[in-house]
Design an enzyme around this catalytic site. Structure first.
Site, PDB file in Angstrom:
ATOM      1  N   LEU A 113       0.554  -0.899   0.380  1.00 19.69           N
ATOM      2  CA  LEU A 113      -0.282  -0.394  -0.101  1.00 19.69           C
ATOM      3  C   LEU A 113       1.115   1.678  -0.017  1.00 19.69           C
ATOM      4  CD1 LEU A 113      -2.839  -0.632   2.988  1.00 19.69           C
ATOM      5  CD2 LEU A 113      -2.915  -0.996  -0.167  1.00 19.69           C
ATOM      6  N   ASN A 171      10.947  -9.311 -12.077  1.00 20.64           N
ATOM      7  CA  ASN A 171      12.256 -10.213 -11.895  1.00 20.64           C
ATOM      8  C   ASN A 171      12.463 -10.510 -13.485  1.00 20.64           C
ATOM      9  OD1 ASN A 171      10.718 -12.890 -13.356  1.00 20.64           O
ATOM     10  ND2 ASN A 171       8.945 -12.592 -11.995  1.00 20.64           N
ATOM     11  N   CYS A 178      13.323  -4.597  -5.944  1.00 21.12           N
ATOM     12  CA  CYS A 178      12.780  -4.061  -4.566  1.00 21.12           C
ATOM     13  C   CYS A 178      12.497  -4.068  -3.999  1.00 21.12           C
ATOM     14  CB  CYS A 178      11.831  -3.349  -5.278  1.00 21.12           C
ATOM     15  SG  CYS A 178      12.537  -2.231  -6.600  1.00 21.12           S
ATOM     16  N   CYS A 187      21.725 -10.697   9.932  1.00 26.32           N
ATOM     17  CA  CYS A 187      20.915 -10.094   9.198  1.00 26.32           C
ATOM     18  C   CYS A 187      19.454  -9.954   9.244  1.00 26.32           C
ATOM     19  CB  CYS A 187      21.742  -9.519   7.938  1.00 26.32           C
ATOM     20  SG  CYS A 187      21.030 -11.422   6.779  1.00 26.32           S
TER      21      CYS A 187
END
Ligand SMILES: [Zn+2]
Lengths: 93, 397
Positions: free
Chosen positions: B87, B147, B204, B355
């Protein structure tokens, strides 16, 4: 000759977060070698293990693709801009 | 109050307006009064068929503007479900759509925006098996996927079918836009003969994206699509437009047709669709990370050792801005700085590196083992797994 190399967003992490770097060079090869000399981690993103420029990374002198000039032997002049343009795929997610 | 006297009669006069209803003339009046579109252009839009591959960040503005402009038939291909992280940028969807198939939510929104047009939905992964069949009915294909395998697939299918492919891709603050597959023009393989190996270029989802960026890039794709339909203006054929939202700069590079291109060159070797997952080096369902022999510790094991009071040193290899989102009170050394800050670490102590998901820390563990560290583990699944298995109060991002 002082030329400007524009670093694309995905590679900035390996170039001290800089958007562009000025180097001294007479050819594209010299410019990129000056750049990777400064930022060692950039090397593996630009070149494959056999030392060739990776095929998903294009290099332009001003607005011309060096594949259609003299490749990395393309000469550069004072004030030229070299752009490194890797392929990016984002869009949907 | 909308009054019928608002209808601009001028430009439509004398033209065969029969194909537009009175309501349509009113709806599209801002197009009709421009000579570049006019009644002729609006009728072209009404007859046009455009396929949008992907209804996410790029697909949202595309779908909205093509629908609003009166493109007569719009196909949507997606298989995803709306989630709350969408969103921030996918303006087609609202809060109430979370959990709903994107294709369903998108079609409902677009039908509400313009009930006169036809919306076709394909709830599917575009694949070598279905691509030609799905694409064949459309005039123009707009690539808004996320992709490399799908991008090469869309390119090849468009070239094989002779359809223009309006391309846009984004990363963080940067976008690339062009038109591939136009008769005589270059294709995606002319620009990039091969995809990057998996893992070298972050997506992304891993690298992030400024919310408004897909809005800008998708809107440029929509503009190119509308111009291709009405046949006006200069298209982005043979030009690669680069947009940098951070520097707020547009740049343009020349894009040439590669005579050696395997799909559109003079001696083409690629005459049918191939296995794109294989072409992009992704075998099997999930691309397995090629991490071998990295010693791991699970979040539960780590928790019980910490509870026992074991002296463990937590090394966080994420970035500072990620540490601010959530952390395990570890010592922060971003992966990119590890090689020059390795002296901050004590190899005689037991170290657990982590991480977000366990990928970067695996690289860190591998690096440190090569540097002589022996008592070092990777936190399996990273802080995401810690949130799932140990402490749900730690936010996931
Ligand atoms: Zn080509």
């Amino acid at each position: 000759m002082a030329v400007k190399v524009i670093i694309p967003t995905p590679l900035r992490a390996y170039a001290d977060k800089q958007a562009s770097v000025e180097v001294q060079a007479k050819t594209v090869a010299e410019a990129l070698s000056a750049l990777t000399g400064k930022f060692e981690q950039l090397r593996k993103h630009l070149y494959s293990d056999d030392g060739r420029l990776r095929s998903f990374v294009n290099v332009y002198v001003n607005d011309e693709d060096i594949r259609y000039l003299q490749k990395d032997q393309t000469s550069v002049h004072e004030g030229d801009t070299i752009s490194i343009v890797p392929s990016i795929a984002g869009g949907a997610r | 109050m909308v009054t019928k006297t608002g209808i601009p009669a001028g430009p439509a006069a004398g033209k065969p307006a029969a194909a537009l209803s009175k309501e349509e003339v009113l709806r599209y009046s801002r197009h009709l009064i421009m000579p570049e579109v006019g009644m002729e252009g609006q009728l072209k839009l009404k007859q046009a068929k455009v396929l949008c591959v992907g209804t996410g960040g790029l697909g949202a503005p595309l779908g909205l503007y093509l629908t609003a402009a009166g493109v007569g038939r719009i196909g949507l291909v997606d298989f995803d479900v709306v989630d709350s992280t969408n969103l921030q940028r996918q303006v087609l969807f609202g809060n109430s759509d979370v959990g709903r198939p994107k294709i369903e939510a998108a079609a409902a929104r677009l039908r509400d925006l313009n009930p006169d047009i036809q919306i076709d939905t394909f709830e599917a992964h575009l694949s070598s098996e279905n691509a030609l069949d799905i694409l064949k009915d459309y005039d123009i294909v707009v690539d808004g996927t996320d992709n490399f395998p799908t991008r090469y697939l869309v390119n090849d299918a468009c070239v094989l079918l002779g359809k223009p492919n309006v391309y846009g891709s984004i990363f963080r603050f940067e976008g690339q836009i062009t038109v591939f597959g136009y008769p005589g023009g270059p294709c995606y393989r002319c620009l990039y003969p091969e995809p990057p190996p998996p893992g070298l270029v972050p997506s992304c989802a891993e690298g992030g994206v400024l919310g408004v960026l897909p809005g800008i890039v998708g809107t440029i794709q929509a503009a190119e699509t509308l111009k291709l339909i009405i046949g006006k203006g200069d298209h982005l054929v043979g030009r690669l437009l680069l947009f940098d939202a951070l520097g707020m700069k547009f740049r343009e590079l020349k894009l040439r047709k590669n005579p050696e291109c395997p799909v559109c060159g003079e001696h083409r070797t690629l005459t049918k669709l191939i296995d794109y997952a294989e072409f992009c080096g992704i075998r099997g369902e999930e691309a397995p990370t090629i991490v071998t022999n990295i010693p791991e510790i699970t979040p539960r094991e780590l928790k019980s050792r910490l509870d026992r009071g074991d002296d463990l040193y937590i090394l966080d290899v994420r970035e500072t801005h990620e540490y601010q989102i959530c952390n395990l009170q570890g010592h922060l050394i971003p992966l990119g700085e590890l090689s020059r800050r390795v002296n901050e670490l004590d190899s005689s102590r037991e170290i657990v590196a982590h991480c977000r998901s366990g990928k970067r820390s695996a690289d860190a563990v591998e690096f440190l083992r090569k540097a002589g560290f022996r008592k070092i583990w990777n936190l399996k699944g990273g802080i995401l797994a810690w949130s799932d298995e140990v402490d749900p109060a730690v936010p996931k991002y």
